[in-house]
Design a protein around this motif. Sequence first.
Motif, PDB file in Angstrom:
ATOM      1  N   SER A 299       0.858  -1.289  -0.009  1.00 25.75           N
ATOM      2  CA  SER A 299      -0.017   0.005  -0.126  1.00 25.75           C
ATOM      3  C   SER A 299       0.932   1.114  -0.030  1.00 25.75           C
ATOM      4  CB  SER A 299      -1.013   0.108   1.146  1.00 25.75           C
ATOM      5  OG  SER A 299      -1.808   1.268   1.170  1.00 25.75           O
ATOM      6  N   ASP A 300       0.330   2.228  -0.610  1.00 28.81           N
ATOM      7  CA  ASP A 300       0.933   3.523  -0.573  1.00 28.81           C
ATOM      8  C   ASP A 300       0.623   4.527   0.716  1.00 28.81           C
ATOM      9  OD1 ASP A 300       2.450   3.205  -2.850  1.00 28.81           O
ATOM     10  OD2 ASP A 300       0.992   4.005  -3.901  1.00 28.81           O
ATOM     11  N   SER A 301      -0.269   3.835   1.613  1.00 27.41           N
ATOM     12  CA  SER A 301      -0.730   4.419   2.724  1.00 27.41           C
ATOM     13  C   SER A 301       0.303   4.014   3.953  1.00 27.41           C
ATOM     14  CB  SER A 301      -1.762   3.864   3.199  1.00 27.41           C
ATOM     15  OG  SER A 301      -2.236   4.351   4.312  1.00 27.41           O
ATOM     16  N   LEU A 302       0.815   5.478   4.660  1.00 24.25           N
ATOM     17  CA  LEU A 302       1.706   5.106   5.646  1.00 24.25           C
ATOM     18  C   LEU A 302       1.420   4.136   6.624  1.00 24.25           C
ATOM     19  CD1 LEU A 302       4.730   5.387   6.632  1.00 24.25           C
ATOM     20  CD2 LEU A 302       4.009   7.701   7.592  1.00 24.25           C
ATOM     21  N   PRO A 303       0.199   4.404   7.301  1.00 21.42           N
ATOM     22  CA  PRO A 303      -0.114   3.418   8.280  1.00 21.42           C
ATOM     23  C   PRO A 303      -0.190   2.030   7.774  1.00 21.42           C
ATOM     24  CG  PRO A 303      -1.630   5.427   8.282  1.00 21.42           C
ATOM     25  CD  PRO A 303      -0.735   5.401   7.134  1.00 21.42           C
ATOM     26  N   MET A 304      -0.319   1.654   6.792  1.00 22.99           N
ATOM     27  CA  MET A 304      -0.593   0.291   6.294  1.00 22.99           C
ATOM     28  C   MET A 304       0.856  -0.212   6.146  1.00 22.99           C
ATOM     29  SD  MET A 304      -3.740  -0.974   5.685  1.00 22.99           S
ATOM     30  CE  MET A 304      -3.487  -2.123   4.569  1.00 22.99           C
ATOM     31  N   VAL A 305       1.889   0.545   5.477  1.00 26.28           N
ATOM     32  CA  VAL A 305       3.117  -0.097   5.562  1.00 26.28           C
ATOM     33  C   VAL A 305       3.550  -0.200   6.888  1.00 26.28           C
ATOM     34  CG1 VAL A 305       5.352   0.895   4.878  1.00 26.28           C
ATOM     35  CG2 VAL A 305       3.476   1.522   3.314  1.00 26.28           C
ATOM     36  N   VAL A 306       3.292   0.678   7.693  1.00 28.06           N
ATOM     37  CA  VAL A 306       3.770   0.603   9.202  1.00 28.06           C
ATOM     38  C   VAL A 306       3.155  -0.696   9.702  1.00 28.06           C
ATOM     39  CG1 VAL A 306       3.664   1.389  11.506  1.00 28.06           C
ATOM     40  CG2 VAL A 306       4.357   2.968   9.515  1.00 28.06           C
ATOM     41  N   ALA A 307       1.962  -0.895   9.561  1.00 27.02           N
ATOM     42  CA  ALA A 307       1.175  -2.162  10.081  1.00 27.02           C
ATOM     43  C   ALA A 307       1.702  -3.149   9.503  1.00 27.02           C
ATOM     44  CB  ALA A 307      -0.261  -1.975   9.603  1.00 27.02           C
ATOM     45  N   GLY A 308       2.388  -3.138   8.230  1.00 29.26           N
ATOM     46  CA  GLY A 308       2.867  -4.443   7.525  1.00 29.26           C
ATOM     47  C   GLY A 308       4.141  -4.793   8.082  1.00 29.26           C
ATOM     48  N   PHE A 309       5.048  -3.759   8.288  1.00 27.27           N
ATOM     49  CA  PHE A 309       6.148  -3.985   8.872  1.00 27.27           C
ATOM     50  C   PHE A 309       6.188  -4.835  10.377  1.00 27.27           C
ATOM     51  CE2 PHE A 309       8.227  -1.561   5.687  1.00 27.27           C
ATOM     52  CZ  PHE A 309       9.355  -2.363   5.438  1.00 27.27           C
ATOM     53  N   VAL A 310       5.297  -4.015  11.227  1.00 32.31           N
ATOM     54  CA  VAL A 310       4.943  -4.826  12.581  1.00 32.31           C
ATOM     55  C   VAL A 310       4.445  -6.113  12.359  1.00 32.31           C
ATOM     56  CG1 VAL A 310       3.495  -4.625  14.485  1.00 32.31           C
ATOM     57  CG2 VAL A 310       4.484  -2.522  13.480  1.00 32.31           C
ATOM     58  N   VAL A 311       3.664  -6.502  11.662  1.00 35.35           N
ATOM     59  CA  VAL A 311       3.179  -7.935  11.425  1.00 35.35           C
ATOM     60  C   VAL A 311       4.226  -8.784  10.882  1.00 35.35           C
ATOM     61  CG1 VAL A 311       1.563  -9.383  10.163  1.00 35.35           C
ATOM     62  CG2 VAL A 311       0.701  -7.156  11.085  1.00 35.35           C
ATOM     63  N   LEU A 312       4.952  -8.483   9.910  1.00 35.83           N
ATOM     64  CA  LEU A 312       5.908  -9.242   9.138  1.00 35.83           C
ATOM     65  C   LEU A 312       6.849  -9.532  10.282  1.00 35.83           C
ATOM     66  CD1 LEU A 312       8.848  -7.998   7.848  1.00 35.83           C
ATOM     67  CD2 LEU A 312       7.118  -6.618   6.487  1.00 35.83           C
ATOM     68  N   THR A 313       7.477  -8.540  11.035  1.00 35.19           N
ATOM     69  CA  THR A 313       8.454  -8.605  12.000  1.00 35.19           C
ATOM     70  C   THR A 313       8.048  -9.523  13.174  1.00 35.19           C
ATOM     71  OG1 THR A 313       9.216  -6.431  11.602  1.00 35.19           O
ATOM     72  CG2 THR A 313       9.986  -7.339  13.690  1.00 35.19           C
ATOM     73  N   GLY A 314       7.022  -9.541  13.598  1.00 34.40           N
ATOM     74  CA  GLY A 314       6.392 -10.313  14.729  1.00 34.40           C
ATOM     75  C   GLY A 314       6.388 -11.685  14.382  1.00 34.40           C
ATOM     76  N   ALA A 315       5.889 -12.068  13.006  1.00 32.45           N
ATOM     77  CA  ALA A 315       5.701 -13.210  12.689  1.00 32.45           C
ATOM     78  C   ALA A 315       7.099 -13.825  12.271  1.00 32.45           C
ATOM     79  CB  ALA A 315       4.794 -13.104  11.268  1.00 32.45           C
ATOM     80  N   PHE A 316       7.753 -13.248  11.585  1.00 36.47           N
ATOM     81  CA  PHE A 316       9.332 -13.578  11.251  1.00 36.47           C
ATOM     82  C   PHE A 316       9.885 -14.235  12.349  1.00 36.47           C
ATOM     83  CE2 PHE A 316      13.780 -12.944  11.766  1.00 36.47           C
ATOM     84  CZ  PHE A 316      14.193 -13.793  11.009  1.00 36.47           C
ATOM     85  N   PHE A 317       9.874 -13.318  13.615  1.00 40.41           N
ATOM     86  CA  PHE A 317      10.589 -13.613  14.926  1.00 40.41           C
ATOM     87  C   PHE A 317       9.745 -14.850  15.679  1.00 40.41           C
ATOM     88  CE2 PHE A 317      12.651  -9.304  15.158  1.00 40.41           C
ATOM     89  CZ  PHE A 317      13.987  -9.761  15.198  1.00 40.41           C
ATOM     90  N   ALA A 318       8.719 -15.033  15.565  1.00 38.08           N
ATOM     91  CA  ALA A 318       7.924 -16.124  15.817  1.00 38.08           C
ATOM     92  C   ALA A 318       8.172 -17.318  14.925  1.00 38.08           C
ATOM     93  CB  ALA A 318       6.297 -16.232  15.773  1.00 38.08           C
ATOM     94  N   ALA A 319       8.477 -17.625  13.898  1.00 39.36           N
ATOM     95  CA  ALA A 319       9.007 -18.533  12.924  1.00 39.36           C
ATOM     96  C   ALA A 319      10.166 -18.997  13.130  1.00 39.36           C
ATOM     97  CB  ALA A 319       8.792 -18.183  11.581  1.00 39.36           C
ATOM     98  N   HIS A 320      11.253 -17.836  13.531  1.00 39.43           N
ATOM     99  CA  HIS A 320      12.645 -18.023  14.038  1.00 39.43           C
ATOM    100  C   HIS A 320      12.666 -18.751  15.143  1.00 39.43           C
ATOM    101  CE1 HIS A 320      16.767 -17.640  14.823  1.00 39.43           C
ATOM    102  NE2 HIS A 320      16.728 -16.494  15.639  1.00 39.43           N
ATOM    103  N   ALA A 321      11.945 -18.237  16.106  1.00 38.55           N
ATOM    104  CA  ALA A 321      11.977 -19.013  17.679  1.00 38.55           C
ATOM    105  C   ALA A 321      11.626 -20.542  17.499  1.00 38.55           C
ATOM    106  CB  ALA A 321      10.867 -18.161  18.362  1.00 38.55           C
ATOM    107  N   VAL A 322      10.427 -20.777  16.653  1.00 37.53           N
ATOM    108  CA  VAL A 322      10.057 -22.133  16.611  1.00 37.53           C
ATOM    109  C   VAL A 322      10.935 -22.932  15.963  1.00 37.53           C
ATOM    110  CG1 VAL A 322       8.113 -23.622  15.580  1.00 37.53           C
ATOM    111  CG2 VAL A 322       7.520 -21.508  16.791  1.00 37.53           C
ATOM    112  N   ALA A 323      11.411 -22.530  14.649  1.00 40.17           N
ATOM    113  CA  ALA A 323      12.420 -23.252  13.864  1.00 40.17           C
ATOM    114  C   ALA A 323      13.667 -23.532  14.762  1.00 40.17           C
ATOM    115  CB  ALA A 323      12.891 -22.433  12.545  1.00 40.17           C
TER     116      ALA A 323
END
Length: 411
Positions: A299-323
């Motif tokens: 998205s070109d909306s800044l709030p959506m971009v920020v939300a995307g980074f928050v989601v992908l960061t939390g999900a990545f670290f969860a995946a890293h922890a499990v793996a």
Amino acid sequence: MTIAVAAAGISSFALLYAPQPVLPQLAEQYHLDPGGASLAVSVATGALAIAVLPIAALSEVVGRRPVIIASVVASVVFGFLLPLAPSYPALLVLRALQGVAIAGFPGVAAAYLAERLGKAGLAAAVGAMIAGNTVGGMVGRLAAGFTAGPFGYQGALLVVAVIGLVCTVVTVLALPPGEQGTFATTFADRRRSERFRDQGKAVLAGLGAAVRKPVLLVQYAVALLAMGSFVALYNAAGFRLTGEPLNLSPAIASLVFLAYAIGSVSSATAGKLVGRFGRRRALAGALLLTIAGAALTLSDSLPMVVAGFVVLTGAFFAAHAVANGWAAAEAPENARGQVGGLYTLSYYLGSSIGGAVGASVYGHAGWTWLIVLTAAWLALAAVAVVAVVPKSVKASLRDPESLKEAFTERV
């Protein structure tokens, strides 16, 4: 000791990722595309990946503390040399040497704590180290991002080097000695040579065991592909946020790295998810959620971009922890160190290769195609988890301590 180890983690990871928020400034200074600029991050993480296993083996001979001290001191020295680099190739050489130096801390710290503490107090000390690693990665990025505007990239890197120096002084003064390395007593006992040969055979046997189980190969693949995707997105984030249509200043753009704080929350959530759904579904789900977060940043909306980074960061670290925790739980008894080393090797190779390739794709094709590429990598990792890992692996296999270990090597 806890303070010393935490300070070493802050120093090491602040220095390792300090150039990430100033990649746009590096590109402008040296007339580089995003892929070329991203090498300032990739050469260091790649050198770290290559050096971590040999340095860990060296610590068996000379002792853990000397390796940790040498690591933090040398990495800070290179940190002060970076702003003085006369050319971009010289800067890359210094970054590669700095990556080798930094490798001494993540490759040795956990073993040092285990030798010093045994099981008593180990969890708290590892927690302090994890916190130091996390805080260091975030502080280094934020400090560089906020100071790049008024001081340029050289001044930003110098500020991070000063932070590293302060932490290094704390480590040198406060880190107590660990167990003595075998080098000091080798010549006093000729039987040591036989022990060395036996240890060498055991190491090779452990490496063989570490690559025989498909479930372990999947975890290495997850580390490689997920970390590659994650660093690719963050390497390009500065260009995306400071360019059209968002047009943020470097200081404001660097606030995106505050999303790293979500990693602490997602790690605890990962443990609960594993307990409820099992590792297989928890890991695949976290990888798919990382894709979803990345998609939000289209998205070109800044709030959506920020939300995307928050989601992908939390999900990545969860995946890293499990793996990472899964790899530790499935490691054969004679190959625990080798499994941990191979996971770390895969993790930082992913950072190096994926970060450089992803930034290059962004430079030539734009953010949308970078999302397509990283989504494909993450989907491939999820497919590997679902297709290769046996369904018989159940949540009852979960080792809570292994999930804590997952953040020992965190970004």
